[in-house]
Design a protein around this motif. Structure first.
Motif, PDB file in Angstrom:
ATOM      1  N   CYS B 312       0.473  -1.342   0.375  1.00 24.32           N
ATOM      2  CA  CYS B 312      -0.155  -0.328  -0.180  1.00 24.32           C
ATOM      3  C   CYS B 312       0.390   1.280   0.008  1.00 24.32           C
ATOM      4  CB  CYS B 312      -1.219  -0.225   1.401  1.00 24.32           C
ATOM      5  SG  CYS B 312      -2.136   1.682   1.956  1.00 24.32           S
ATOM      6  N   ILE B 313       0.850   2.040  -0.766  1.00 24.68           N
ATOM      7  CA  ILE B 313       1.879   3.414  -1.075  1.00 24.68           C
ATOM      8  C   ILE B 313       0.216   4.556  -0.712  1.00 24.68           C
ATOM      9  CG2 ILE B 313       2.948   2.639  -3.103  1.00 24.68           C
ATOM     10  CD1 ILE B 313       1.248   4.114  -4.537  1.00 24.68           C
ATOM     11  N   CYS B 315      -2.587   6.020  -0.473  1.00 20.98           N
ATOM     12  CA  CYS B 315      -2.918   7.265  -2.196  1.00 20.98           C
ATOM     13  C   CYS B 315      -4.535   7.375  -1.973  1.00 20.98           C
ATOM     14  CB  CYS B 315      -3.006   6.485  -3.205  1.00 20.98           C
ATOM     15  SG  CYS B 315      -4.254   5.223  -3.591  1.00 20.98           S
ATOM     16  N   GLY B 316      -4.780   6.642  -0.352  1.00 22.26           N
ATOM     17  CA  GLY B 316      -6.413   6.630  -0.253  1.00 22.26           C
ATOM     18  C   GLY B 316      -7.604   6.321  -1.305  1.00 22.26           C
ATOM     19  N   CYS B 318      -8.282   3.883  -2.707  1.00 20.48           N
ATOM     20  CA  CYS B 318      -9.836   2.956  -1.661  1.00 20.48           C
ATOM     21  C   CYS B 318     -10.398   2.847  -1.264  1.00 20.48           C
ATOM     22  CB  CYS B 318      -8.765   1.647  -1.604  1.00 20.48           C
ATOM     23  SG  CYS B 318      -7.940   2.073  -0.064  1.00 20.48           S
ATOM     24  N   CYS B 372      -6.798  -0.002  -7.461  1.00 17.49           N
ATOM     25  CA  CYS B 372      -5.689   0.117  -6.116  1.00 17.49           C
ATOM     26  C   CYS B 372      -4.075   0.458  -6.872  1.00 17.49           C
ATOM     27  CB  CYS B 372      -5.338  -0.855  -5.317  1.00 17.49           C
ATOM     28  SG  CYS B 372      -3.795  -1.196  -4.152  1.00 17.49           S
TER      29      CYS B 372
HETATM   30  S1  SF4 Z   1      -5.772   2.116  -3.632  1.00 13.73           S
HETATM   31 FE1  SF4 Z   1      -5.924   1.904  -0.728  1.00 13.73          FE
HETATM   32  S2  SF4 Z   1      -4.661   0.360  -0.435  1.00 13.73           S
HETATM   33 FE2  SF4 Z   1      -4.293   0.342  -2.607  1.00 13.73          FE
HETATM   34  S3  SF4 Z   1      -2.631   2.298  -2.371  1.00 13.73           S
HETATM   35 FE3  SF4 Z   1      -4.008   3.527  -2.210  1.00 13.73          FE
HETATM   36  S4  SF4 Z   1      -4.814   2.991   0.603  1.00 13.73           S
HETATM   37 FE4  SF4 Z   1      -3.043   1.656  -0.174  1.00 13.73          FE
END
Ligand code: SF4
Lengths: 239, 475, 263
Positions: B312-313, B315-316, B318, B372
């Motif tokens: 997980c990076i 990024c928010g 999800c 994601c």
């Molecule tokens: S989409 Fe969610 S799980 Fe995937 S990298 Fe972004 S924050 Fe992490």
């Protein structure tokens, strides 16, 4: 003696990886990594690298002006300072390229050194521009103290046409060439816009902590039509 | 941070009952996915980028010890002090002792989810230090005594009016209108600028650690993290093991995915690689730099079936794409990380006992996994957690019993078909007039908020068999 | 299976299809099952409905009770593997067979699960990609129609254009698209009863978008979603008829919509 956190963590990593990974030599790991190659870059908004660069700078809420040579760059900076601040005060790092410019011709009085709180405008001479993202690259040192990118109200950046590269990978290739092993600076900064925030009501506001404006001056023989084309491209795709 | 994830359902009810905040979240759920989609489409082959980073991450995780050792060597060579912390407590006490060594009183912090995880602020404040969050969203919620509701936009749950009132209460600056968002930003800028200039210690997180040269990558739009990294005389980078990537180009690939997924930009205003304290050629920057590498169960996760969550990076995306997150907001999740990634991470970093509702807050719709950037199969990981709940009997006994009875009937088709063939006409008869039932015994979970559509009558299997068409056995 | 070759020759285009009715259609809405049979026969298939079929085992599987799901999956595999094709009027059950069964097993059973997955189809995809429906000889449907994409159909079975294409071709109807059509309706199997407040909020968003689309008829390919949406629409007193897409494709439906009073 209690185990140090370091050895505890390393031991757990080893256990997690199992026998296979620990049997791998650094050379094998390097080969495996090399085989993965690099990522593919973003599609550029225009075939011409400089036009793509300018279009992305504009999309990043920067402004762009052209200067055929350094003498004209001095006039462009002078005009900008006068229009914005009604002064000719400017701070710039001890960059020999900036020091050698004919500032007096435009009545600009640069102070060479680190920016201070309250400075209106700082000027940096970027090492590179990146068309893919509309970023300029600086690194910290006497020529461009880190705070010069951050403290002023307006951040002005000179960038030579020939220093604009297409992709981020191209940028790193150049950085690796210019900074041989061991001469890595304290900070390498990709700047792609003014300081901004959308933390209140998801509304974009410039000048969150640092520069409210980010003004990029492309130095070299660039036709005015190129800038016009970049503007059209930015308007078409939007941010 | 105190965990209240065991009250997810109550939090959710409260959140749903606040129409103003609910609307704010609905807008987020509408516009953020549009921004992300547009950015991904403009990129070109975003999918290839996603796959590439995944491969690099797999490789890195497989050889994490190698890369961690390499990073440490390089970081030490750059003049950093490198610390390892197995637990949140070790990170907190390491930071505190660095501050105390320098007699520091003021600490300026950039946004760092890791220090939310360890509740660093509380620890430092209890020791008498002034800790100020400098990311505008983090600053707002710190002033309000709240926790982040979103990992990228921590204060997006608050309205302009709320923030205005908060600033009027907290900042002794006399009469002023403070009516526009820009006024809020300008006021915070003035206050925080002073803090940057006075702080003796700056604390930042890292979006990536680059093994080949021991530098840390920091990605922000505000530039607050960069101010923390450039102005105070001491810099502490608080980060976790799994942020490591082999090369700068890999960090750049991550950045490409991160920023487009988080905000839809091609690159944030500032992407910085910091390598250590002042060099001979420097006229500014910290004199002393520390990097603290926190484990906090990452090595356990790495060895488990959940290791992909380490990709997980942050990024928010999800969160923005999850209708449940959008419905109930981040605070309902009761800890640091909300949404799909949080529903996976919270049970792993705290305990499943304390958060057993979270893995169930998922319809397996798959939208998060689809976007994601780290290609994490979030719904599968959540299902695995539900499986663990079931095995450890953490779900409700009534549910377990019900499911077991259902599964037993499924394995006895003749009985199942006879029973359903009898029951359905009864239900159909009960619902004959309205076409649906308002209540149904044992189905309050359904009929509390919905009518139960009445069945048509006899089951399909029974009707079809009557017509003599059902296949007994394939001949 | 002994005299397969001559049979193939004789029937040529006739495909041997087993219909998996799904537990919800079996129990709640048999007309979906009958519609599916009619459609498949119209597409030239020889349809079988294997007896002893009940359910694909999703409730237990999604609730984490894999031990209960495994024998159910094995029973389904045994029951359906003798046929050339397995067709299911549900994206979610098809997704279960295609994406999740293979993950339940190792070894021989995994091979069998994969073999079954390879010949399992969601109904509307089957009717566009494998056994296309002939052009209809009937009046176009006179209704403003919108379509809800079930998540599993959309993401696990790649169902998106197929039902729209069939509606246009067979019924002369162009779908009025829902805003945020790729967002879940809040059914989610057991989720809808575990977290009813959140689930109903999601259903409300979907229903509001359906009403805003100007449609009177809300169609979908998954009975789970449709029961959720119809149940919530009835509770709110919305004038929205909810049906499975197969009912409409098979002919102008005569019975009431899901949860509607008898006409
Ligand atoms: S989409 Fe969610 S799980 Fe995937 S990298 Fe972004 S924050 Fe992490």
């Amino acid at each position: 003696m209690a185990e140090s956190p370091r050895s505890e963590i390393m031991a757990r990593l080893r256990a997690a990886a199992g026998a296979s990974a620990s049997a791998t030599t650094p050379e094998q790991i390097a080969r495996e990594l090399a085989a993965l190659g690099f990522a593919s870059a973003a599609v550029l908004p225009a075939a011409d690298t400089c036009i793509a660069f300018m279009a992305n700078v504009l999309a990043n809420k920067g402004s762009v002006e052209l200067a055929a040579d350094r003498a004209e760059a001095v006039r462009v900076v002078g005009r900008y300072l006068y229009n914005r601040f009604r002064t000719h005060k400017l701070v710039a790092g001890n960059d020999p390229r900036i020091a050698a410019m004919p500032w007096r011709d435009a009545g600009v009085l640069p102070r060479f050194g680190a920016a201070e709180n309250g400075d209106g405008a700082a000027l940096s001479y970027a090492r590179l521009g990146v068309a893919e993202t509309g970023a300029v690259v600086t690194w910290t040192g006497r020529a461009n103290p880190g705070r010069n990118n951050l403290l002023p109200e307006d951040h002005l950046v000179l960038i030579n046409r020939e220093d604009v590269v297409a992709t981020l990978e191209d940028a790193w290739l150049r950085i690796r060439q210019e900074l041989p092993a061991g001469s890595w600076p304290r900070g390498i900064n990709f700047i792609a816009g003014p300081s901004s925030t959308a933390d209140v009501e998801a509304q974009l506001v410039m000048g969150a902590h640092g520069p409210r404006r980010w003004h990029v001056i492309l130095v070299g023989a660039t036709p005015a039509e190129a800038l016009a084309e970049a503007k059209v491209l930015t308007a078409a795709t939007g941010p | 941070m105190k965990i209240t994830s065991d009250h997810f359902l109550e939090h959710a009810d409260a959140a749903l009952a606040d129409p103003d905040k609910a609307q704010r979240r609905d807008l987020l759920g509408l516009f953020m996915p549009l921004a992300r989609d547009a950015a991904a489409a403009r990129y070109g082959d975003f999918e290839a980028l996603r796959v590439h980073l995944k491969q690099v991450r797999r490789h890195t995780m497989e050889h994490l010890e190698h890369y961690l050792t390499r990073f440490e060597e390089e970081a030490l060579r750059n003049g950093n002090q490198v610390h390892f912390a197995a637990t949140p407590e070790q990170l907190n006490s390491t930071v505190l002792s660095i501050c105390q060594d320098h007699g520091a009183r003021r600490v300026a912090k950039g946004k760092s989810m890791v220090t939310e995880e360890t509740a660093l602020n509380d620890h430092l404040q209890q020791a008498g230090l002034d800790v100020i969050e400098t990311d505008l969203g983090e600053y707002i919620i710190q002033q309000a005594g709240e926790t982040p509701s979103h990992i990228v936009g921590p204060a997006l749950h608050k309205s302009l009016a709320e923030i205005r009132q908060l600033f009027l209460d907290r900042h002794d600056l006399g009469e002023r209108p403070l009516e526009q968002v820009a006024d809020i930003v300008a006021e915070a800028r003035g206050i925080l600028r002073e803090q940057f200039l006075q702080a003796e210690v700056g604390i930042i997180g890292a979006n990536a650690l680059v093994a080949e040269n021991g530098s840390t990558m920091l990605v922000t739009n505000e530039g607050n993290g960069d101010l923390c990294a450039n102005l105070p005389p001491v810099l502490i980078v608080c980060t976790t093991l799994e942020r490591i990537l082999p090369r700068v180009e890999d960090a750049m690939a991550l950045q490409r995915l991160l920023v487009r997924s988080a905000t839809g930009q091609p690159q944030t205003s500032y992407t910085s690689f910091y390598s250590g304290p002042q060099r001979d050629d420097d006229v500014d920057g910290p004199l002393e730099t520390h990097i603290i590498l926190l484990d906090n169960k990452r090595t356990d996760i790495l060895a488990s079936d959940y290791s992909e969550i380490l990709d997980c990076i942050r990024c928010g995306a999800c969160l923005n794409h999850c209708p449940i997150y959008v419905g109930v907001g981040g605070h309902a999740y009761g800890w640091v990380y909300p949404g799909p990634m949080g529903s996976v991470l919270t049970p792993l970093l705290t305990s499943l006992e304390q958060s057993n509702d979270l893995p169930n807050a998922c319809t397996s719709c798959g939208r998060c996994a689809e976007i994601c950037p780290a290609n994490i199969p979030l719904p599968d990981l959540l299902r695995d957690l539900r499986q663990e709940e079931s095995q450890r009997q953490l779900n409700s006994p009534r549910w377990r019993r019900g499911l077991r009875v259902h599964a037993w009937f499924l394995r006895h088709p003749a009985l199942y078909q006879r029973l359903s063939g009898w029951l359905m006409p009864v239900l159909a008869w009960l619902g004959k007039r309205r076409g649906s039932l308002r209540t149904l015994p044992f189905a309050a979970g359904w009929t509390g908020t919905r009518d139960f559509p009445a069945p048509e009558g006899g089951t399909f299997m029974r009707q079809y068999r009557k017509r003599g068409k059902v296949r007994r056995r394939r001949g | 299976m002994d005299n397969l070759k001559p049979k193939r020759k004789r029937t040529r285009a006739r495909r041997d299809v087993a219909l998996m009715v799904t537990c919800l259609a079996d129990l709640m809405r048999p007309s979906v099952g009958f519609a599916a049979v009619r459609l498949l026969e119209r597409a030239g298939c020889r349809v079988s409905v294997p007896d002893r079929q009940t359910c694909c085992g999703q409730p237990a599987y999604n609730s984490g009770d894999v031990n209960a799901a495994v024998p159910v999956a094995q029973a389904v595999i045994e029951l359906f593997e003798p046929y050339d094709y397995v067709v299911i009027p549900s994206g979610s059950c098809a997704g279960m067979l295609c994406q999740h069964y293979p993950a339940l097993f190792e070894g021989e059973w995994r091979e069998r699960a994969l073999a079954l997955a390879a010949k399992t189809w969601e109904l509307t995809r089957f009717l566009t990609e494998v056994a296309p429906l002939p052009s209809p000889k009937r009046r176009p449907l006179d209704a403003a129609v919108t379509y809800h994409d079930g998540c599993a159909g959309l993401r696990e079975m790649e169902v998106k254009q197929q039902p729209r294409q069939l509606l246009l071709q067979q019924c002369g109807v162009e779908v009025k698209e829902l805003a945020q059509t790729e967002v879940c309706c809040g059914f989610g199997g057991t989720f809808c009863t575990k977290m009813p407040a959140i689930s109903s909020k999601m259903a409300d968003d979907k229903l509001d978008n359906a009403v805003a689309s100007g449609a009177r008829l809300l169609l979908g390919g998954d009975l789970g979603c449709l029961l959720q949406l119809a149940g919530r629409a009835r509770r709110r007193g919305l004038e929205l008829e909810v049906r499975h897409v197969a009912e409409v494709l098979a002919g102008t439906p005569t019975g009431p919509g899901i949860g509607d009073p008898r006409r």
